[in-house]
Design an enzyme around this catalytic site. Structure first.
Site, mmCIF file in Angstrom:
data_model
loop_
_atom_site.group_PDB
_atom_site.id
_atom_site.type_symbol
_atom_site.label_atom_id
_atom_site.label_comp_id
_atom_site.label_asym_id
_atom_site.label_seq_id
_atom_site.Cartn_x
_atom_site.Cartn_y
_atom_site.Cartn_z
ATOM 1 C CE LYS A 20 -8.446 6.033 -19.169
ATOM 2 N NZ LYS A 20 -9.719 6.811 -19.046
ATOM 3 N N GLY A 21 -4.529 2.017 -14.696
ATOM 4 C CA GLY A 21 -4.354 1.286 -13.437
ATOM 5 C C GLY A 21 -5.523 1.502 -12.487
ATOM 6 C CG PHE A 58 -1.661 -1.310 1.396
ATOM 7 C CD1 PHE A 58 -2.509 -1.808 0.411
ATOM 8 C CD2 PHE A 58 -1.456 -2.070 2.534
ATOM 9 C CE1 PHE A 58 -3.138 -3.037 0.567
ATOM 10 C CE2 PHE A 58 -2.077 -3.305 2.700
ATOM 11 C CZ PHE A 58 -2.919 -3.789 1.710
ATOM 12 C CB ILE A 76 2.085 -5.667 -3.697
ATOM 13 C CG1 ILE A 76 1.394 -4.973 -4.883
ATOM 14 C CG2 ILE A 76 3.566 -5.342 -3.712
ATOM 15 C CD1 ILE A 76 1.476 -3.451 -4.828
ATOM 16 N N GLY A 77 -0.115 -8.496 -4.207
ATOM 17 C CA GLY A 77 -1.498 -8.906 -4.011
ATOM 18 C C GLY A 77 -2.406 -8.473 -5.140
ATOM 19 C CB THR A 78 -1.899 -6.006 -7.831
ATOM 20 O OG1 THR A 78 -0.605 -6.488 -8.197
ATOM 21 C CG2 THR A 78 -1.729 -4.854 -6.868
ATOM 22 C CB ILE A 93 -10.859 -4.944 -17.116
ATOM 23 C CG1 ILE A 93 -11.530 -3.635 -16.696
ATOM 24 C CG2 ILE A 93 -10.770 -5.934 -15.963
ATOM 25 C CD1 ILE A 93 -10.855 -2.919 -15.561
ATOM 26 N N GLY A 111 -5.488 0.047 -9.119
ATOM 27 C CA GLY A 111 -5.188 -0.321 -7.732
ATOM 28 C C GLY A 111 -5.575 0.726 -6.713
ATOM 29 C CD GLU A 112 -2.051 3.946 -5.852
ATOM 30 O OE1 GLU A 112 -1.670 4.677 -4.933
ATOM 31 O OE2 GLU A 112 -1.435 3.813 -6.915
#
Lengths: 343, 742
Positions: free
Chosen positions: B704-705, B240, B465-467, B632, B707-708
């Site tokens: 387009k990322g 994170f 990292i879990g993604t 995606i 994760g955040e």
């Protein structure tokens, strides 16, 4: 954690013997500094040993005692007897407990997590130590519970979780448990074994107010061991509940809680028991609020009057002042919920 | 087979391929940093300061050294070999800006020593017995403390048009202040470091979001060549942002291992994690809006204040994004830093937008109330492909997200008046808010080997990292090589593999997939005899025939990908050769608002809250998030990302806050019992909608990322729902029940 001697007791005499006076020459009442500690589930003790808060020289494992009466639940004419080594989850799931004393089952079910409830004993549960962060962090010297006479870092510190009732000028630590509120509301007795034999005592006398000696938390004398809780039969115990208010839905100590048993006669209170948690320094019986309600109808006026009475002596601090209003709201909601319970 | 966890792919979406490492993880066989077996390790335990500001007066280690099994205790007195590592001017975003172990103490919980012993227990016992005496100076804890320093952010922030004139002329004026608290990442995997020397070669096992950054920084710290350092981090148990950069512990552990000539393993305690790494600092905001009666916003001002450490000018400055989210006619922004006696803050999931978009989206809701307008319609009125500075969006599907989300949520059942919806004693509130996250892409490298038997191996120093990066990279390779995904093996998490950027800024999927795509396409071009014919090798026989035609049994391709828009990153300074920099441990990230076009992923969050009339504890029984983010790669891992993020959004709205004792500038709730995050019982119904969008201008992979993205809008949506339920507008997070008790 510091090195310690591990002693496994096979039975009650063995457990008491391990607590021989030579192990603790101070012969003071148990405190974090006691040289010997009983180990049951270990959910508080081991935690505090890892934090270096408790540093016993000897740890006496009493888990084998759960093969004796101390590990059993009995329900009959004499009421409910809960052995001190019964695990929280066992009592919470017990049919007789759930149907006759919902307040007990709920207080246990709403506490901790499933893993902890499976480990923690009832005896250890009532002796759980405060979650005051200044008590748990030994880098603070000023904690009267750990270092008598050193002062209280929490008094003007981050005290949102701490107590507003039963506190003193030396300590505002809150009692964290839930089950004790149910016991105190139900006039439970606690069975205590010691070198002089076994004695019974009202559970309400087990915990001491902090006063000027917050390091002494209970009236147990050195080496005494809780072996059972005896709850007298209460026909209207079926109309009982535990309401626990907290920020998240589970796995959190109460910000405010209420253990209620209610004897209702056509909307009028014949008898009522009220104990409060999360707001007090020790398990707290709101006896004056009970007296006020007896013979009165359950309506908003009476509920408010009872709630005001229960928090009359509150001493709020900077970050926990909200607990007065929250505690009152919790008490009123619990009473309303009890009154409308379908039995 | 599709189910809720494995959504049916829509247009421009990859299938819900099961994670490559799923079995390893659920069986406990996945090895994290401190699980790696090393020969005869010694165990380390940190000693941290109990004051936030002052000087170490004396150190008494006699009792500590007497603990049986203690090998050595390291303090500032015997670690002088460690070099200073430089950190970026204008914000290193890393605790490396405070590297000393003493005698000067600059924040609570600063590392002042480390015990190394034969057992963990002995090391911990000795750490408790080490006595440090301090000369204490009164510290400044944060915004309201005496003695803080102030500085202004040096980044160029958006300003356009005449906000004052347009504000004065506006029919509807609104102004309010908001605040967000200190937060800590608290990844379940603690901060660990294991260092092993083999002659002059060092291997470091440490959970990391940037293998080559760690490698180069450790080398600098020890004054050795980067070629002497090998970093390994196969799996990371949550990061994170907390594991993106070098922290002081790593050099210390490596030095100890060298001095003791023995592997040393450190697993820092949970409370130490609050002070030996970074965190999200508290922020304050003032927002001023002038709008027409139709809701059109003519004037938007957003001023922010952020806390940082004394020496470091780290800032997140999310006005960069809040000023562009809608088609404001004019914008004025500014950010001020408050320097206190604290450890240096750093990246934490969606660093700029979590606090700044919370403020913006709360203000939008308040403006909608003032205009007596549906909050979704207010967004629609201000939806625009152009921002106030004249920049164009590359693609923008915000209102599609709102429309799909609203339909799924049942927004039309909402009655506008606060307190107008209830269920018995429980007041019900509906709230919504926008989510936005800049689309980043970075220079990256990878090696792909394609064999005649139809199997492929991909190597790159990416970060699991879990993604799900291992899985989506395999999907990309499988697609380009025309083979089943099961035939692709992906090796990552190791500095011996070609470097990719830090797994931060949500660039990893875009960067890694783009470079792997390039490498695979190069292989296919060779296989197809230089003809750019159909991508994909077809049948197994077809693949073998093509290899036979070339007379080889394997083809290997190392590729370097540099985004077309790879211009200097203001955080790291001038970048001439992004690939060389990458090998040197400096990533080059571009995108967001910095390129020719505005590149962002967008979304809309909807939540239902329930609040009892008197006791006021806040529950969130239902939330819906609809997100549009280009291609995606995998609907399963994408949904999982969004779900975790939305839950984190609930957390930041209602639960999370690091409490600081103002008297001594120390964190008090530094454990997972007192630092609240949601538990399973808090999350009832959560729905993720992925809205199809295609935008191949952002990067070759069209990604387009995400994760955040999912945790950006949730907090404001909750705050807006709480207002709708209770009529109480809470402008400071977290929203706890005491703020709703009248």
């Amino acid at each position: 954690m510091r090195p310690f001697h591990y002693v496994k007791a096979n039975d009650l005499p063995g457990a008491l013997q391990a607590f021989a006076p030579q192990n603790d020459p101070t012969n003071a009442a148990p405190s974090v500094n006691a040289a010997t500690q009983y180990l049951a589930g270990g959910t508080t003790l081991i935690d505090l040993m890892k934090l270096d808060v408790m540093r016993p020289a000897t740890v006496t494992d009493i888990n084998a005692l759960d093969q004796s009466k101390a590990g059993q639940i009995e329900f009959g004419d004499n009421g409910l007897r809960l052995g001190a080594l019964v695990r929280m989850s066992q009592a919470a799931d017990h049919e007789a407990v759930k149907s006759n004393f919902p307040v007990i089952a709920q207080s246990l079910q709403l506490a901790a997590s499933a893993q902890i409830r499976n480990m923690a004993s009832l005896g250890g549960n009532v002796l759980q130590r405060t979650r005051c962060t200044y008590f748990r962090d030994t880098s603070y010297d000023n904690c009267n519970k750990r270092n008598p006479g050193s002062g209280c870092a929490a008094m003007d510190g981050m005290n949102r979780n701490l107590a507003v009732l039963g506190t003193s000028n030396d300590c505002i630590a809150s009692y964290p448990g839930d089950f004790a509120q149910a016991l105190i509301a139900l006039d439970a007795m606690v069975e205590i074994a010691g070198s002089a034999g076994t004695r019974m005592m009202p559970f309400a006398q087990l915990h001491r107010a902090p006063g000027s000696t917050p390091q002494i938390e209970t009236t147990l004398t050195q080496g005494e061991l809780i072996t059972a809780f005896q709850i007298p039969n209460l026909p209207w115990g079926k109309r009982s509940l535990y309401l626990k208010i907290r920020d998240r839905a589970s796995y959190e100590f109460a910000l405010a809680s209420a253990a209620i048993a209610l004897d209702l006669d056509n909307g009028t209170v014949r008898d009522v028991r009220i104990a409060l948690g999360g707001v007090s320094a020790q398990p707290w019986r709101a006896a004056e609020a009970e007296a006020l309600l007896k013979g009165k109808p359950i309506d908003d006026t009476m509920l408010l009057a009872a709630a005001d009475k229960a928090f009359e002596g509150a001493r709020p601090k900077k970050h926990n002042a909200f607990k007065v209003q929250l505690g009152k709201a919790t008490l009123m909601r619990a009473l309303r919920d009890a009154a409308t319970m379908t039995i | 087979m599709s189910n809720k966890a494995a959504p049916e792919p829509k247009a421009n979406m990859g299938g819900p391929v099961i994670r490559k490492e799923a079995r390893l993880k659920v069986t406990g066989e996945a090895r994290y940093g401190s699980d790696m077996p090393v020969n005869n390790p010694a165990f380390a335990y940190l000693i941290t300061s109990s004051i936030a500001r002052g000087t170490i007066k004396s150190i008494d280690l006699a009792e500590a050294k007497a603990v049986p099994g203690v090998l050595e205790i390291f303090t500032h007195e015997n670690t002088g070999e460690l070099k200073k590592v430089s950190y970026g001017a204008n914000g290193g975003g890393s605790t490396t800006s405070i590297q000393d172990f003493g005698p000067k103490i600059q924040h609570d919980g600063q590392i002042v020593g480390m015990v190394v012993a034969n057992t963990f227990e002995a090391a911990r016992e000795a750490a408790y017995k080490a006595k440090f005496a301090y000369d204490v100076q009164p510290p400044s804890a944060g915004f309201d403390s005496k003695g803080v320093d102030e500085s202004s952010v040096k980044k160029k922030l958006p300003n356009a048009g005449d906000v004052k004139e347009l504000y004065d002329a506006a029919a509807v004026k609104f102004e309010a202040s908001y605040g967000t608290p200190t937060e800590h990442h608290n990844p379940i995997e603690l901060f660990t470091t294991t260092a092993v020397w083999n002659n002059d070669q060092l291997t470091v096992y440490e959970p990391s979001q940037f293998m080559h950054g760690l490698k180069n920084n450790v080398a600098a710290k020890l004054g050795i060549e980067p070629g002497q350092v090998h970093t390994i981090s196969n799996f990371v148990g949550g990061a994170f942002g907390a594991k993106a950069q070098l922290t002081p512990r790593t050099g210390l552990v490596a030095l100890a291992a060298r001095k003791l000539n023995r592997p040393v393993k450190l697993v820092a305690a949970r409370d130490q994690g609050f002070t030996i790494a970074t965190y999200r600092a508290e922020t304050r905001h003032n927002i001023r809006i002038g709008a027409g009666r139709d809701g059109k916003i003519a004037s938007f001002e957003h001023e922010g204040w952020e806390v940082t450490s004394r020496p470091d000018s780290y800032s997140v400055a999310g006005v960069e994004d809040s000023a562009r989210l809608y088609g404001f006619a004019s914008v004025k922004t500014g950010v001020t830093l408050i320097h206190a006696d604290r450890n240096t803050p750093g990246f934490m999931r969606s660093p700029p937008v979590v606090p700044y978009i919370y403020a913006l989206e709360s203000a939008m809701d308040e403006l909608a109330v003032k205009l007596a307008m549906d909050p979704i319609e207010l967004r629609r009125v201000n939806d625009s492909m152009t921002d106030a500075t004249g920049k164009q969006w590359s693609s923008r599907s915000l209102m599609k997200c709102y429309d799909e989300g609203a339909a799924a949520f049942g927004w039309s059942k909402r009655t506008a008046a606060p307190g107008s919806m209830s269920d018995g004693e429980w007041l019900i509130g509906y709230g919504c808010a926008s989510a936005v996250y800049p689309t980043h892409i970075g220079a990256a490298t990878a090696r792909v080997q394609f064999n005649a038997d139809g199997r492929a191996n991909v190597q790159l120093a990416a970060h699991e990292i879990g993604t799900g990066v291992m899985t989506v990279v395999a999907q990309m390779a499988a697609e380009r090589l025309g083979i089943p995904v099961e035939q692709v093996q992906v090796e990552l998490g190791d500095s011996k593999f070609p470097p990719v950027p830090v797994a931060g800024g949500s660039n990893q999927t875009a960067s890694c997939c783009s470079v792997v795509m390039q490498a695979c396409d190069a292989i296919m071009e060779k296989l197809n005899g230089g003809r750019a014919e159909t991508v994909g090798g077809g049948s197994a026989d077809g693949v073998r025939q093509k290899f036979d035609r070339l007379g080889v049994s394997t083809l290997e391709q190392y590729s370097e990908f540099v985004p077309g828009d790879a211009r200097p990153n203001p955080v790291v300074g001038l970048v001439t050769n992004p690939i060389k920099k990458l090998y040197d441990g400096v990533p080059t990230l571009v995108g967001g608002s910095h390129g020719e076009k505005l590149m962002y992923a967008l979304g809309a969050n909807f939540v239902e809250v329930r609040v009892p009339k008197y006791t006021r504890e806040i529950r969130v029984p239902r939330l819906v998030g609809a997100f549009a983010s280009g291609r995606i790669m995998n609907t399963r891992t994408a949904r999982s990302q969004h779900m975790g993020a939305m839950i984190w959004g609930i957390s930041s709205a209602l639960h999370e806050a690091t409490e600081i004792d103002e008297r001594n500038a120390r964190y008090t709730n530094d454990n997972l019992a007192d630092y609240l995050i949601p538990v399973n019982a808090d999350i009832k119904q959560l729905d993720v909608i992925m809205v199809p969008e295609t935008d191949n201008s952002v990067n070759p992979a069209g990604v387009k990322g995400i994760g955040e993205l999912g945790n950006v809008g949730t907090a404001a949506a909750v705050a807006n729902a709480v207002y709708h339920a209770t009529g109480v507008r809470v402008r400071e997070l977290p929203i706890r029940l005491e703020k709703l008790l009248a």
